[in-house]
Design a protein around this motif. Structure first.
Motif, PDB file in Angstrom:
ATOM      1  N   UNK A 192       0.815  -1.215   0.000  1.00  0.00           N
ATOM      2  CA  UNK A 192       0.000   0.000   0.000  1.00  0.00           C
ATOM      3  C   UNK A 192       0.845   1.261   0.000  1.00  0.00           C
ATOM      4  N   UNK A 193       1.955   1.242   0.711  1.00  0.00           N
ATOM      5  CA  UNK A 193       2.803   2.430   0.748  1.00  0.00           C
ATOM      6  C   UNK A 193       3.413   2.706  -0.633  1.00  0.00           C
ATOM      7  N   UNK A 194       3.888   1.659  -1.278  1.00  0.00           N
ATOM      8  CA  UNK A 194       4.456   1.814  -2.621  1.00  0.00           C
ATOM      9  C   UNK A 194       3.395   2.316  -3.583  1.00  0.00           C
ATOM     10  N   UNK A 195       2.148   1.779  -3.416  1.00  0.00           N
ATOM     11  CA  UNK A 195       1.043   2.183  -4.279  1.00  0.00           C
ATOM     12  C   UNK A 195       0.723   3.650  -4.102  1.00  0.00           C
ATOM     13  N   UNK A 196       0.732   4.123  -2.871  1.00  0.00           N
ATOM     14  CA  UNK A 196       0.438   5.532  -2.586  1.00  0.00           C
ATOM     15  C   UNK A 196       1.485   6.446  -3.202  1.00  0.00           C
ATOM     16  N   UNK A 197       2.737   6.093  -3.040  1.00  0.00           N
ATOM     17  CA  UNK A 197       3.815   6.935  -3.588  1.00  0.00           C
ATOM     18  C   UNK A 197       3.743   7.023  -5.114  1.00  0.00           C
ATOM     19  N   UNK A 198       3.465   5.881  -5.735  1.00  0.00           N
ATOM     20  CA  UNK A 198       3.389   5.877  -7.203  1.00  0.00           C
ATOM     21  C   UNK A 198       2.215   6.725  -7.691  1.00  0.00           C
ATOM     22  N   UNK A 199       1.060   6.595  -7.023  1.00  0.00           N
ATOM     23  CA  UNK A 199      -0.114   7.352  -7.441  1.00  0.00           C
ATOM     24  C   UNK A 199       0.088   8.852  -7.267  1.00  0.00           C
ATOM     25  N   UNK A 200       0.662   9.253  -6.148  1.00  0.00           N
ATOM     26  CA  UNK A 200       0.895  10.680  -5.932  1.00  0.00           C
ATOM     27  C   UNK A 200       1.919  11.227  -6.921  1.00  0.00           C
ATOM     28  N   UNK A 201       2.937  10.428  -7.231  1.00  0.00           N
ATOM     29  CA  UNK A 201       3.950  10.869  -8.207  1.00  0.00           C
ATOM     30  C   UNK A 201       3.342  11.047  -9.591  1.00  0.00           C
ATOM     31  N   UNK A 202       2.503  10.103  -9.990  1.00  0.00           N
ATOM     32  CA  UNK A 202       1.878  10.183 -11.308  1.00  0.00           C
ATOM     33  C   UNK A 202       0.791  11.246 -11.354  1.00  0.00           C
ATOM     34  N   UNK A 203       0.036  11.384 -10.258  1.00  0.00           N
ATOM     35  CA  UNK A 203      -1.085  12.316 -10.248  1.00  0.00           C
ATOM     36  C   UNK A 203      -0.680  13.758 -10.159  1.00  0.00           C
TER      37      UNK A 203
END
Length: 776
Positions: A192-203
């Motif tokens: 979940x932490x990796x998922x959050x970082x990736x989404x915020x970076x892309x968004x």
């Protein structure tokens, strides 16, 4: 030994095939293992950046659809994400913008292109989101948590929190504040932490930035003033059930592909087998009885071996797709769609298709390593010299440079054409150097110079074409048979051809004359042969008929028989002469060469003809040297030459005239000259008198075959001599020349020995008879 060597080589080929085939079979057999190893990575597809980018694009698509529903009309994406562009369309161009774009029309055109590019980019977001939209549950909330858009009932966020392990594989909640800043509220699933970082970076990244940075983010671009507007005051919630996740994976081949890539199991296994095959390619040639490793296929140049890495890398990079479509049943499905129904046949074709590609990989590896192993067997220096194209190319360039360099050594600067070419090159260099000195303005000067040069060269080449056409028309006229064509114009560079064409005309005329002469002489030959053979033959037939009369007296009968014998001998001599000249002209004569004293041989011929000479009224004046003139000749053929010439003199000379016969050595040649005055007018061509059946007596009233001079000339030619006939009024002259030998042997001390070497003039009649050469 040869049979054993061939058997060993066949064994080596079999071993190489097994080295290629066994790893291929091993890779196909490992497909289930590869699928299991990559399955864990397939289940975490939602952490892949490509999948998450589709989710972010969904935010923009859902935000646009909401705005269109709210307005009840179609709204362009640029109006939503670049709202300031509408004001820019209606406002005047600022000074800064005017300086950047030079004029207002250019700015307006740039605005139009920018809006079209935004629309095109939005359509790509829409297409990307549609790939996953059917397998997603989503809700869009406003700042008051009111649902604006959804494809589920109830609260998706509560369902994700409650059923995240049983029903849902993953989920995410993202919120944009009033300023368009993205915050990931919660993620559901592993990592979940990796998922959050990736989404915020892309968004948080401008989605247009990757595609239009160079065009719209420069100091003078549109996006320097107008930037992307992210969604505001919106919360986007996405969830994917385990059932939808399986459905998505069954359709999304790319995700399964990334599962294999992320696991790395295919490439790790392949790398291990490639190392084994490479080691086999290095070590197998060391087994000497196999006699392998030096075949022609393994002696390819180094560059070819390195080029082999290109297809190898292309196949390896796409080999994972082969594993995926095979494990997912796409290959068998395709075969079934092709009309195949037998399951064993379908499975066999699928395995064969996979084996083909794996065998190709390992065969390329074996071939590349086998080619490159020659570095160790030959040594680096020898390998570069013998197995690299670059070295050969370098050597070829080096030879070319040396050849060009040495060509200057032979360049004749005194030659007018070379000086002219150098002057033209020098003038052209000076002009181009001056043009280059004008910098920017030199472009215009270069254009002007090119135009002038074009017209000058055009005029020059048109002149060349005109002169060439004249030359071509003249040669065509000659080819058509007009040998009197003249070229009066100046042909310029083709001027030397004028003289050559004249030579060709002269040669053609001479050839035509020779052909006409040859045809005429063929006709004369047939006529003369017919006449000379018919005359004695007619007499023979006549007297044979007369002999049939039984009332003839014995005296008349005997006289007729004598005449028959005379005519028969005449016919026999004529036929023998004909065979003799035929053999001579066809070079089918065997020469019996020996040392011959031509002075004494001529005396001997004169002695044999002494009775006829005495009976004639001719006065022979002999001018013969006292010393011997010895040549390497055929005594019989030479005797025949002298005999024919003397008989010709006795037959056709004017009565009571003088005959001059001279033998002398002049300038390294033995020269025999015979001159007499003809009884008949000499109205024939001297060059044709030596042809067969040609006689000075054109009426053919005198006895003779017309072969005497022809036989004499043929025998002289066969013995490397020359016989030339000239006439002056009624004077008939024959000149024979034979080259003298450079070193003549000393005269023998014993006269008896000399008599046995060559037929000489002897006083004793009996000895003369024995010494005479035998001839026909």
């Amino acid at each position: 030994m040869d049979t054993k060597s061939k058997n060993n080589h066949k064994l080596a080929v079999l071993i190489i095939l097994l080295v290629i085939l066994l790893p291929s079979v091993g890779m196909v057999r490992l497909y289930p293992f590869l699928d299991r190893e990559s399955s864990a990575y397939k289940e975490n597809f939602y952490t892949d950046s490509q999948f998450l980018r589709q989710i972010i694009y969904g935010n923009y698509v859902l935000y646009t659809e909401e705005a269109q529903r709210k307005e009840g009309r179609t709204i362009l994406p640029n109006q939503i994400f670049y709202p300031d562009l509408k004001e820019a369309e209606n406002s005047p161009v600022s000074e800064d913008m005017e300086e950047a774009w030079d004029e207002q029309d250019a700015y307006a055109s740039a605005l139009t292109d920018f809006k079209n590019n935004i629309l095109q980019e939005y359509r790509s977001w829409q297409s990307s989101f549609d790939n996953v939209r059917g397998n997603l549950e989503y809700q869009v909330l406003d700042e008051n948590n009111q649902i604006l858009d959804q494809n589920v009932t109830g609260s998706l966020l509560e369902d994700l929190t409650r059923d995240k392990d049983e029903k849902y594989l993953w989920g995410v909640a993202m919120q944009y504040d009033q300023g368009g800043n993205l915050t990931v509220l919660n993620t559901f699933g592993e990592n979940s932490k990796e998922l959050s970082n990736l989404l915020e970076s892309l968004g948080r990244k401008d989605p247009v930035d990757d595609y239009y940075y160079e065009s719209y983010y420069g100091s003078t671009s549109l996006s320097a003033s107008y930037s992307f507007q992210f969604p505001q005051n919106r919360t986007f919630i996405y969830g994917m059930t385990r059932e939808n996740a399986n459905a998505y994976l069954s359709l999304d081949l790319e995700s399964r592909y990334h599962g294999y890539i992320d696991s790395g199991v295919v490439y790790q296994t392949l790398l291990f087998l490639i190392v084994l095959v490479g080691l086999a390619a290095l070590l197998i040639p060391f087994i000497r009885p196999l006699r392998t490793g030096n075949e022609k296929i393994f002696r390819a140049p180094m560059e070819a071996a390195f080029l082999g890495f290109i297809p190898l890398s292309l196949i390896v990079s796409s080999i994972v797709h082969l594993v995926v479509i095979t494990n997912e049943g796409i290959v068998t499905k395709t075969l079934k769609q092709a009309g195949l129904k037998n399951p064993y046949l379908i499975e066999s074709l699928s395995v064969a298709w996979n084996l083909l590609w794996w065998c190709l990989i390992f065969a390329l590896v074996y071939w590349i390593v086998s080619c490159l192993r020659n570095v160790f067997t030959l040594g680096l220096r020898r390998y570069i010299k013998e197995r690299t194209l670059i070295y050969r190319l370098f050597a070829w360039i080096k030879r070319g440079c040396v050849k060009v360099y040495h060509s200057f050594d032979h360049l004749d600067f005194q030659d007018k054409s070379n000086r002219t070419i150098l002057k033209i090159v020098g003038v052209n260099f000076i002009i181009l150097a001056l043009i280059c000195s004008f910098w920017f303005f030199g472009i215009g000067a270069l254009i002007l110079y090119s135009i002038v040069l074009f017209f000058v060269l055009q005029k020059y080449f048109n002149d060349l074409k005109t002169k060439y056409k004249k030359l071509l028309s003249s040669t065509n006229a000659i080819a058509e048979g007009n040998l009197d064509v003249t070229i009066d114009e100046d042909l310029g560079v083709f001027e030397p051809f004028k003289g050559e064409i004249q030579k060709i005309q002269t040669g053609f005329k001479k050839a035509v004359e020779e052909e006409v002469k040859s045809e005429r002489m063929k006709t004369d030959l047939i006529t003369n042969v017919s006449h000379d053979l018919k005359t004695p033959l007619t007499a023979i037939i006549t007297y044979v008929n007369l002999l049939k009369n039984e009332d003839l007296s014995p005296e008349i009968h005997r006289s007729y028989i004598d005449i028959l014998e005379q005519k028969s001998l005449r016919l026999k001599a004529l036929i023998e002469d004909l065979f003799e000249i035929s053999k001579a002209t066809s070079k089918n004569v065997t020469l019996n060469l020996m040392r011959v004293d031509i002075v004494n041989l001529l005396k001997q011929v004169a002695f044999e003809l002494n009775d006829k000479i005495s009976q004639s009224t001719l006065d022979f004046r002999w001018n013969l040297p006292d010393e011997k003139i010895c040549l390497t000749l055929d005594s019989q053929k030479t005797y025949r030459v002298f005999e024919n010439l003397l008989i010709n003199i006795l037959k056709y000379s004017l009565s009571h005239s003088r005959v001059y016969i001279t033998v002398e050595a002049i300038s390294g040649e033995a020269v025999i000259t015979m001159k007499n005055v003809s009884a008949q007018e000499l109205n024939f061509n001297p060059e044709e008198i030596t042809e067969r059946f040609v006689r000075g007596d054109s009426a053919r009233n005198t006895e003779g075959s017309g072969l005497g001079l022809a036989i004499a000339k043929s025998f002289v030619d066969l013995q490397n001599g020359t016989m030339h006939i000239t006439t002056d009024a009624d004077l008939f002259k024959v000149t024979i020349r034979w080259p003298l030998e450079k070193q003549e042997p000393p005269a023998p001390e014993n006269p008896q020995a000399a008599d046995t070497e060559s037929p000489l003039y002897l006083e004793d009649p009996q000895r003369r008879e024995d010494a005479l050469p035998k001839h026909d």
